[in-house]
Design an enzyme around this catalytic site. Sequence first.
Site, PDB file in Angstrom:
ATOM      1  N   GLU A 219       0.993  -1.110   0.047  1.00  0.00           N
ATOM      2  CA  GLU A 219      -0.113   0.233  -0.164  1.00  0.00           C
ATOM      3  C   GLU A 219       1.038   1.348   0.008  1.00  0.00           C
ATOM      4  OE1 GLU A 219      -2.356  -0.640   3.458  1.00  0.00           O
ATOM      5  OE2 GLU A 219      -3.558  -2.013   2.557  1.00  0.00           O
TER       6      GLU A 219
ATOM      7  N   CYS B  23     -10.613  -0.011   7.768  1.00  0.00           N
ATOM      8  CA  CYS B  23     -10.008   1.197   8.259  1.00  0.00           C
ATOM      9  C   CYS B  23     -10.844   2.072   7.416  1.00  0.00           C
ATOM     10  CB  CYS B  23      -8.745   1.341   8.179  1.00  0.00           C
ATOM     11  SG  CYS B  23      -7.925   0.807   6.531  1.00  0.00           S
TER      12      CYS B  23
END
Length: 679
Positions: free
Chosen positions: A349, A445
């Site tokens: 990421e 998240c």
Amino acid sequence: MDKKAFNRPIDICRAKIADPFWGVAQETVRREVIPYLWEALNDRIPNAPPSFCVHNFRAAARMLERSKTQEFVWPSYSFKGFRALPQDPDSPDPDKHYGFAFQDSDFFKWVEAASYALANHPDRELESKLEEAVDIVCAAQHESGYLNTYYIVNGIDGAFTYLKDNHELYCLGHLIESAIALYQSTGKDKLLKTACRYAAFVLQRFGPEEGKCRGYPGHEELELALAKLYEATGKREYLELGRFFIDQRGTPPNFFLLEDRQRAEKNGEHYPPDDVSRYAYYQAHKPVREQTEAVGHAVRAAYLYAGMADISRLTLDENLFAACGRLWDDIVQKKLYITGGIGSTAVGETFSFPYDLPNDTAYSETCAAIALAIFARRMLQICPKSEYADVMELALYNTVLAGMALDGKSFFYVNPLEVVPQACGADARLEHVKPIRQKWFGCACCPPNIARTVSSIAAYAFTENENTLFVHLYIGSQITKRVGNKELQLNLESEFPWRGSATVRIKAASPVRCTLAFRVPGWCKNYTVTLPDGIERFEQNGYVYVVGTWKDGDQIKLDFPMEIHMRTANPHVREDYGLAAITRGPLCYCMEQADNSKNLHCYRLDAERVGDAIEKSVEIGGRHMVLLELPGYKQEITPGGSLYINYTKPQEKPVGLKLIPYFAWANRGEGEMRVWLRV
């Protein structure tokens, strides 16, 4: 640094959103997303991966309660470190922790979102859920002040022994932010006291003093939260702790290297040669003031940079602010998607190398765009330059909003700029890309992060100092500006993002002298600002400052014409060479199969006739928006045929290319999507 220029977000209770665009988004969050998230956190969403958030807090509370009534020995902690227990047990053990080590943070973000929603709209049912949530959290706090369900359940003797990857300090950051939001919105301080107890526990154990741990968060976020806690309480020790974490990061001897070596030795494992470059993923490969390139995990990075900006402002650290500026420039000049996304690769990421911005394999996590907006807002607080607000606007109107379905019932974690559904299912390189939004995620998240951001949008739109109110985003609102012992009420009416018109109507019991600063969007070249008589104006750093004594009934009219722009990328961006993207005002547009047909790669935009574009009013997902139809061509594809043939000029037919705002794609079923078009 000019301390007089510093500004702060307007108090959430003094800016009520009344906007046909963002107001609808906030209502969707309040009425759909927040209740949905509450059910998800309680594992009550059919066919969605369980969250285990509430489960874990209750498991921690039970363990703490047993330890009070009987002799209890904490389970021994395996130095193997992070271990996520099964995500989908058929019958969860009530005394076990499930999911990721950072799961607590999702719960805290829900509390923050619900708190902001409550400030915007009184809601007794939501208030009751918030009270329940606070009780759940507080019951899971150890008598020492420590509060992390993963370690309380799995062994508190392991607390702070794996800072690099186990996120305790990150979770504390989100606890602090949620506690402050709840206190500012409702005046209730139970959760704030809980957060301060945990912060005090951390203060006792971290710092430069002899005998204290010299580590720092593996996943940054606590740095900016401690700055917030200092501003909310006035206790300078919180600011000093935040500065310690910033100053210590990446300094030799590298703490994460020492931590990894210790773990390897304890577990009898081979540890590779010393090489601090591996900690670039955590932005800990060198001291932060020496960092010039945005590297590593994109969310961590942007949270760190926001914390650096806060600490530099509050301590007047010009060197630290200069580092923020260098990192900002690297992002926006070399690593920013045209949709406001950052973090181009799914491998970790992370940011990739300069100008590497693939479209179909893009990661562009929703949380990363939110973190970028947070960083931009912090930079605006120090130095109100329109370039920061331009990027903030880009991220919020495009990638952040794309992360949530228009009905608020599904979400994107990843935000690509090109999608072919068949490829998503067949190509392992696209495993992370989803052609439709998901109900929930094992690592969830993003949904609560979207909810807290949309609910607090006023804090991004407006900031202030003693004498000046800054309007960064044109969002319809009712704002109260206090100047000395007087108040000025501003009713901002806006047609953004569909039209560039805005009007400010002044209400004042008596004349008030102050300054209003209005951002001139970077996408607008010719604009007009109409002022009452006797009001002075000047321009600075992309803002129009209007200064004078304001009286009841005064009006300001602003007009920023929204022209259609055909944008091209820097030639270093290989993936976009020879392609173009269409923008209008703050919005990036895309083609979607629902309005055109399959094989979007066969369409070609007529670059010479972009000015002939037609704007149409359409409804998608129950929301009004502007569709663009631009002249172009399409090459027909016939089934079968040879794989390769001698070149002949493609046979094309004239067609209209229909484009919708990027944030609205994937709200009408599964299909292809494309931002960058052939020209």
